[in-house]
Write a protein that holds these residues in place. Sequence first.
Motif, PDB file in Angstrom:
ATOM      1  N   UNK A 145      44.282  58.690  48.578  1.00 30.50           N
ATOM      2  CA  UNK A 145      45.621  58.276  48.180  1.00 30.50           C
ATOM      3  C   UNK A 145      45.884  56.840  48.606  1.00 30.50           C
ATOM      4  N   UNK A 146      45.520  56.512  49.847  1.00 37.75           N
ATOM      5  CA  UNK A 146      45.701  55.150  50.343  1.00 37.75           C
ATOM      6  C   UNK A 146      44.956  54.153  49.468  1.00 37.75           C
ATOM      7  N   UNK A 147      43.742  54.539  49.058  1.00 34.64           N
ATOM      8  CA  UNK A 147      42.924  53.662  48.230  1.00 34.64           C
ATOM      9  C   UNK A 147      43.593  53.392  46.884  1.00 34.64           C
ATOM     10  N   UNK A 148      44.161  54.430  46.282  1.00 39.62           N
ATOM     11  CA  UNK A 148      44.813  54.272  44.975  1.00 39.62           C
ATOM     12  C   UNK A 148      46.063  53.419  45.090  1.00 39.62           C
ATOM     13  N   UNK A 149      46.840  53.643  46.138  1.00 41.10           N
ATOM     14  CA  UNK A 149      48.059  52.859  46.320  1.00 41.10           C
ATOM     15  C   UNK A 149      47.721  51.401  46.638  1.00 41.10           C
ATOM     16  N   UNK A 150      46.653  51.201  47.387  1.00 39.35           N
ATOM     17  CA  UNK A 150      46.211  49.835  47.692  1.00 39.35           C
ATOM     18  C   UNK A 150      45.796  49.109  46.418  1.00 39.35           C
ATOM     19  N   UNK A 151      45.136  49.834  45.519  1.00 35.09           N
ATOM     20  CA  UNK A 151      44.723  49.250  44.247  1.00 35.09           C
ATOM     21  C   UNK A 151      45.945  48.808  43.440  1.00 35.09           C
ATOM     22  N   UNK A 152      46.967  49.662  43.410  1.00 35.35           N
ATOM     23  CA  UNK A 152      48.194  49.328  42.682  1.00 35.35           C
ATOM     24  C   UNK A 152      48.869  48.098  43.291  1.00 35.35           C
ATOM     25  N   UNK A 153      48.879  47.995  44.607  1.00 38.00           N
ATOM     26  CA  UNK A 153      49.482  46.840  45.280  1.00 38.00           C
ATOM     27  C   UNK A 153      48.716  45.566  44.930  1.00 38.00           C
ATOM     28  N   UNK A 154      47.392  45.636  44.965  1.00 37.80           N
ATOM     29  CA  UNK A 154      46.564  44.468  44.642  1.00 37.80           C
ATOM     30  C   UNK A 154      46.810  43.993  43.217  1.00 37.80           C
ATOM     31  N   UNK A 155      46.815  44.929  42.272  1.00 39.79           N
ATOM     32  CA  UNK A 155      47.022  44.574  40.866  1.00 39.79           C
ATOM     33  C   UNK A 155      48.433  44.029  40.642  1.00 39.79           C
ATOM     34  N   UNK A 156      49.429  44.655  41.264  1.00 37.11           N
ATOM     35  CA  UNK A 156      50.812  44.195  41.109  1.00 37.11           C
ATOM     36  C   UNK A 156      50.987  42.787  41.655  1.00 37.11           C
ATOM     37  N   UNK A 157      50.357  42.517  42.802  1.00 35.69           N
ATOM     38  CA  UNK A 157      50.445  41.183  43.397  1.00 35.69           C
ATOM     39  C   UNK A 157      49.699  40.161  42.557  1.00 35.69           C
ATOM     40  N   UNK A 159      50.937  49.275  57.668  1.00 34.70           N
ATOM     41  CA  UNK A 159      51.336  47.927  57.274  1.00 34.70           C
ATOM     42  C   UNK A 159      50.128  47.025  57.045  1.00 34.70           C
ATOM     43  N   UNK A 160      49.094  47.146  57.899  1.00 38.18           N
ATOM     44  CA  UNK A 160      47.927  46.278  57.762  1.00 38.18           C
ATOM     45  C   UNK A 160      47.147  46.576  56.481  1.00 38.18           C
ATOM     46  N   UNK A 161      47.183  47.839  56.033  1.00 35.63           N
ATOM     47  CA  UNK A 161      46.516  48.200  54.777  1.00 35.63           C
ATOM     48  C   UNK A 161      47.244  47.554  53.606  1.00 35.63           C
ATOM     49  N   UNK A 162      48.567  47.566  53.651  1.00 35.96           N
ATOM     50  CA  UNK A 162      49.384  46.939  52.604  1.00 35.96           C
ATOM     51  C   UNK A 162      49.139  45.441  52.561  1.00 35.96           C
ATOM     52  N   UNK A 163      49.136  44.816  53.724  1.00 34.09           N
ATOM     53  CA  UNK A 163      48.936  43.363  53.790  1.00 34.09           C
ATOM     54  C   UNK A 163      47.548  42.977  53.292  1.00 34.09           C
ATOM     55  N   UNK A 164      46.548  43.817  53.614  1.00 37.80           N
ATOM     56  CA  UNK A 164      45.176  43.557  53.170  1.00 37.80           C
ATOM     57  C   UNK A 164      45.085  43.639  51.654  1.00 37.80           C
ATOM     58  N   UNK A 165      45.805  44.603  51.062  1.00 33.84           N
ATOM     59  CA  UNK A 165      45.780  44.782  49.611  1.00 33.84           C
ATOM     60  C   UNK A 165      46.388  43.563  48.909  1.00 33.84           C
ATOM     61  N   UNK A 166      47.438  42.998  49.482  1.00 35.10           N
ATOM     62  CA  UNK A 166      48.059  41.802  48.903  1.00 35.10           C
ATOM     63  C   UNK A 166      47.107  40.610  49.011  1.00 35.10           C
ATOM     64  N   UNK A 167      46.439  40.489  50.143  1.00 37.59           N
ATOM     65  CA  UNK A 167      45.502  39.379  50.338  1.00 37.59           C
ATOM     66  C   UNK A 167      44.330  39.456  49.357  1.00 37.59           C
TER      67      UNK A 167
END
Length: 246
Positions: free
Chosen positions: A24-36, A63-71
């Motif tokens: 689940x974390x992986x999928x949400x991270x993917x969505x964050x990366x694409x959205x950013x 929080x660090x997972x979210x920030x990593x996805x944006x980066x």
Amino acid sequence: MAGHSKWANIQHRKGRQDKLRSKLFSKLSKEITVAAKMGDPDPDNNPRLRMAIKEAKSVSVPKDVIERAIKKSQAGEGDDYEEIRYEGYGPGGVAVIVEAMTDNRNRTASSVRSTFTKAGGSLGETGSVGFMFERKGEIVYNAEVGDEDTVMMAAIEAGAEDSESSEDGHVIYCQDTDLHGVSTALEKELGESVTSKLVFKPTTTAPLDLEGMQKLMKLIDALEDDDDIQRVTSNFEASDEVMAQL
């Protein structure tokens, strides 16, 4: 939408979110990366990114997972992801919409088709079941924010179309194009929501008995186990007695 909401509750009660937390974390991270990648990396200036982050926080993504996805978006990752929607019928004639984000269209299409077939369903063409759903904005609040009347009045004033309240919380619906405005207005009255996102809301439902629900759950489980699948929506309807036996 009652059926789909009950499915979400079943997932929660069975601890499915915990069991598949890493996926689940992986999928949400993917969505964050694409959205950013598609917009501004600052969520204050990017509604899609802001919604993706909120959904991630609602299931305790660190929080660090979210920030990593944006980066990752700034490093060029996410360039190759393509958003695709698949439509088909599950056991008992239930309509199913599958939202995918993939870097290999052929791989994902083959996997989705195989999963439908193995579960006794069939993958259709785009639009084959889409007419049974409406694209809506969905805003969820915990029950503690207020009683049904309070939330309903806030929803009306914010420009929402409908609100549904239960002991589990409040779900507010609006036009898909109004999601950002309605969500912002509600936050001024009720505080920050649990999630705020676009969904496919069924306009018609298909009743299922216990056997049908068990087969459908196997299909949905299999689809959600696929790393390329971001979200699965169906239009099933089941009685409280059937739900209690699952």
